[in-house]
Design an enzyme around this catalytic site. Structure first.
Site, short mmCIF file in Angstrom:
data_model
loop_
_atom_site.label_atom_id
_atom_site.label_comp_id
_atom_site.label_asym_id
_atom_site.label_seq_id
_atom_site.Cartn_x
_atom_site.Cartn_y
_atom_site.Cartn_z
N HIS A 57 -2.51 -13.31 101.95
CA HIS A 57 -1.94 -13.28 100.45
C HIS A 57 -3.00 -14.54 99.84
CE1 HIS A 57 1.02 -13.19 97.14
NE2 HIS A 57 -0.30 -13.48 96.44
N GLU A 88 -3.14 -9.19 100.03
CA GLU A 88 -2.14 -9.06 98.93
C GLU A 88 -2.65 -10.02 97.79
OE1 GLU A 88 1.79 -8.29 101.65
OE2 GLU A 88 1.30 -10.49 100.65
N HIS A 214 9.24 -9.04 103.02
CA HIS A 214 9.61 -10.29 102.69
C HIS A 214 11.00 -10.45 103.50
CE1 HIS A 214 8.77 -13.26 99.81
NE2 HIS A 214 10.20 -13.74 99.87
#
Length: 264
Positions: A57, A88, A214
């Site tokens: 990310h 991401e 997550h």
């Protein structure tokens, strides 16, 4: 190994795959100017241990993953053609330029996960809002499709939003699982599991694939996969890298794969 869940057509669903998020390796490296720990070495060890893919990310401030890391990992993954590279980020910030750079270099990218985080956000903590975000997401999803990429939208477990995510062109949703992780071991755990299971069922019913991520970890992962149908991929970073500090990359990845198997 196949799971006992089914696809919308009624056929058997494939086993959930594990994508390892390497942001925290880069975060530690960035505290010094020595190049250690190596992000590409971490990726290599995780892939050798059986990880099905790598996730990064890259944020605009390069607080952890940098542009060079993304390119170096894509080069590395050329030697692992059966594994996936998932990038991401917020498509209204640096994500699309980052992905386009790899494609211009003819380097592999398989999935982009659109995440609605602000530039200074501590970590991703909410999904896209429908219908408010629909029209601005639509052309970016179309662009990613034109590049030949799968698009996943980072989403809260909101049953009412799944059809809208499909309508805007998404291929998958990544369910934001922190509410489940926070409820783990509390009286709210079962209610959160039911909520995520229902969201996944609705997503599958409208033709979306389901990812999740997550704060999933070795304690809560198996129960999540047992309850939530059709999860194609889990992306795990913080907990996995924390475990690897104690157990090593290989043993840690193998234990997460064990949790996935147990979840099926």
């Amino acid at each position: 190994m196949t799971s006992m869940t089914t696809t919308p057509s009624g056929g058997p669903a494939a086993r959930t795959v594990l994508s390892v998020n390497l942001n925290k390796v880069a975060l530690v490296r960035n505290t010094r100017h020595l190049g250690i720990p190596s992000v590409t070495r971490a990726a290599t060890l995780c892939l050798q241990a059986g990880a099905n893919g790598i996730t990064v990310h890259p944020r605009p401030d390069e607080r952890h993953i940098r542009g060079d890391d993304v390119r170096d990992l894509a080069v590395l993954l050329q030697a692992w053609p059966e594994r996936e590279f998932n990038i991401e980020g917020n498509p209204f910030q640096n994500l699309m330029d980052c992905v386009h750079d790899l494609l211009e270099r003819k380097l592999p990218v398989h999935q982009v996960t659109f995440v609605p985080d602000s530039e200074d956000q501590f970590t991703s903590d909410h999904g896209w809002n429908f219908p408010a975000d629909a029209e601005r997401l639509r052309p970016l999803i179309a662009q990613a499709h034109a590049w030949g990429l799968r698009v996943s939208l980072f989403m809260d477990a909101d049953l009412t939003a799944m059809a809208a995510a499909k309508a805007v062109g998404a291929d998958r949703v990544e369910l934001y699982t922190e509410p489940y992780a926070t409820a783990w071991g509390t009286p709210q755990q079962d209610a959160q599991l039911a909520r995520f299971a229902q969201a996944a069922q609705v997503a599958l019913a409208v033709g979306l694939g389901v990812n999740a991520g997550h704060d999933l970890n070795r304690d809560n992962l198996s129960a999540f996969l047992q309850a939530v149908p059709g999860v194609a991929e889990v992306s795990i970073g913080h907990a996995l890298i924390a475990d690897a500090l104690e157990l090593g990359y290989s043993a840690t990845v193998q234990d997460y794969l064990r949790c996935i198997t147990q979840g099926h």
